[in-house]
Design an enzyme around this catalytic site. Structure first.
Site, mmCIF file in Angstrom:
data_model
loop_
_atom_site.group_PDB
_atom_site.id
_atom_site.type_symbol
_atom_site.label_atom_id
_atom_site.label_comp_id
_atom_site.label_asym_id
_atom_site.label_seq_id
_atom_site.Cartn_x
_atom_site.Cartn_y
_atom_site.Cartn_z
ATOM 1 N N GLN A 115 0.831 -1.200 0.000
ATOM 2 C CA GLN A 115 0.000 0.000 0.000
ATOM 3 C C GLN A 115 0.867 1.252 0.000
ATOM 4 O OE1 GLN A 115 -2.612 0.104 3.370
ATOM 5 N NE2 GLN A 115 -3.603 1.996 2.793
ATOM 6 N N SER A 118 1.410 6.498 2.873
ATOM 7 C CA SER A 118 2.159 7.431 3.720
ATOM 8 C C SER A 118 3.410 7.948 3.020
ATOM 9 C CB SER A 118 2.562 6.753 5.034
ATOM 10 O OG SER A 118 1.428 6.402 5.778
ATOM 11 N N SER A 150 4.280 -1.506 4.355
ATOM 12 C CA SER A 150 4.349 -2.886 4.852
ATOM 13 C C SER A 150 4.541 -3.873 3.701
ATOM 14 C CB SER A 150 3.061 -3.238 5.604
ATOM 15 O OG SER A 150 2.860 -2.366 6.699
ATOM 16 N N GLU A 234 -10.419 -1.627 6.147
ATOM 17 C CA GLU A 234 -9.410 -2.081 7.097
ATOM 18 C C GLU A 234 -10.032 -2.625 8.382
ATOM 19 O OE1 GLU A 234 -5.237 -0.107 6.647
ATOM 20 O OE2 GLU A 234 -6.681 1.495 6.965
ATOM 21 N N SER A 360 -2.414 7.729 13.446
ATOM 22 C CA SER A 360 -2.056 7.880 14.854
ATOM 23 C C SER A 360 -3.295 8.140 15.715
ATOM 24 C CB SER A 360 -1.064 9.034 15.022
ATOM 25 O OG SER A 360 -1.700 10.273 14.741
#
Length: 384
Positions: A115, A118, A150, A234, A360
């Site tokens: 993915q 970020s 990831s 998700e 976060s």
């Protein structure tokens, strides 16, 4: 009555258990294990029928599969990003050609995904994307950097949120591109070594990487809508499987507390009971969202706040109950050899990231404040 406990689904649960007992090899190569799952039809159970090579299952059966898998000590999944994030997104927003091209290899365990969201300097601010995709005759040239990606070191493809409209800002002018990772000199993956000594996350550098024009999901300029839809996937049955793993970790902490005598401390006992009770609450909340409440604004943010903080507190408790022994590793360490961690130490160190990755805690609270409570929106900084 709990999900998955109705008698007619016990036949399916028994089928799952028998298959896992016959095929699980904890040390199996992760890519070959994905192919094993795919060949048996265990990938994509929640997808609609469409000739993509997967078997179908009811929601209760999907829960049974996820929970039995978690209990079986089967190898960690490498294909969950393609199965649980990309595939539902393609089913919702992809063209017929895109579904036909990409869903069967995911269902077969043949192609792995990562993915590309970020970026450095943007963190959890997804609208701060700077990666650019310039339109050319045969597609797009993608340039920029993604971080905390990831399993990028194992992936064949990456779905990338990139800016296709020069000069656009925030959530405008973004597109959702499917980019092949095997492009030497144009795609570079650099593993990020974590406190645990492992490298599950990576930096990914795109230097003119090619993406075909027909591999834009949802159409050019609609990337924000597609990206937000994906984030909603998700959650789901995977959350329940995650909680099975949490329960096993909690069980190990309780056994350590009994073995070391830490359980005799009333403060430790209270913390252990609180961890157990909070885990039950998370389970019932997950079951509630499976029934349709997941569409409520802020539901995914509430779930992320619950499990991220819970898991981090469990990591702290895991080392607390072991006392001074928690600072000693399972093997001798030297400056020339990588250090090793036992399960409790790994849990403590890795769980420090739980309140950061995936958005976060601060970002989740902002989402709840703005979208659920209706508080004034937080002003966004002006990009230089």
């Amino acid at each position: 009555m709990e999900f998955g406990s109705v008698p007619e689904d016990e036949v399916f649960r028994g089928e799952v258990r028998d298959w896992l007992d016959a095929h699980v090899e904890p040390d199996a190569d992760r890519r070959s294990w994905e192919r094993t799952l795919g060949a048996a039809g265990w990938i994509g159970l929640g997808w609609p029928e469409g000739g993509y090579g997967n078997r179908t299952a009811t929601l209760t059966q999907q829960v049974a599969w996820a929970e039995e898998y978690a209990r079986s000590a089967a190898p960690p999944r490498s294909g969950h990003i393609g199965e649980n994030l990309l595939a539902p997104t393609l089913i919702a927003h992809g063209s017929g050609e895109q579904k036909a091209r990409f869903l069967p290899p995911v269902a077969a365990g043949e192609e792995l995904w990562c993915q590309g969201y970020s970026e450095p300097g943007a963190g959890s601010d997804l609208a701060g994307v700077r990666t650019a995709a310039v339109r050319e005759a045969d597609g797009y040239r993608v340039s920029g950097q993604k971080i905390w990606t990831s399993l990028a070191h194992e992936a064949d493809w990456c779905f990338v949120l990139a800016r296709t409209e020069p000069g656009s800002r925030r959530h405008h002018g973004l597109s959702f591109l499917l980019v092949p990772m095997d492009q030497p000199g144009r795609v570079e993956v650099r593993p990020i070594r974590q406190m645990t000594g492992t490298s599950d996350f990576n930096e990914v550098f795109f230097d003119g990487a090619h993406a075909r024009a027909e591999h834009v999901v949802g159409g050019e300029g609609n990337g924000w809508r597609v990206a937000m839809s994906l984030l909603g996937f998700e959650r789901g049955v995977s959350t329940l499987a995650q909680q099975i793993g949490f329960a096993e970790e909690l069980g190990r902490v309780v056994r350590d507390a009994v073995r070391t005598g830490a359980v005799d401390d009333p403060v430790v006992r209270e913390r252990l009971v609180r961890q157990w009770a909070e885990l039950r609450v998370m389970r019932w909340n997950a079951l509630r969202t499976l029934g349709g409440a997941a569409a409520e604004p802020g539901a995914p943010s509430v779930a992320k706040l619950l499990w991220g903080g819970w898991h981090q507190r469990l990591g702290e408790l895991a080392v607390l109950v072991r006392g001074a022994a928690a600072s000693v590793g399972p093997a001798d360490w030297s400056a020339t050899a990588p250090y090793e961690l036992d399960a409790a130490q790994h849990l403590f160190l890795f769980s420090r990231a739980d309140t950061v990755y995936g958005g976060s805690d601060q970002v989740q609270r902002t989402i709840i404040a703005e979208r659920v409570l209706g508080l004034p929106r937080e002003p966004k900084g002006v990009e230089s």
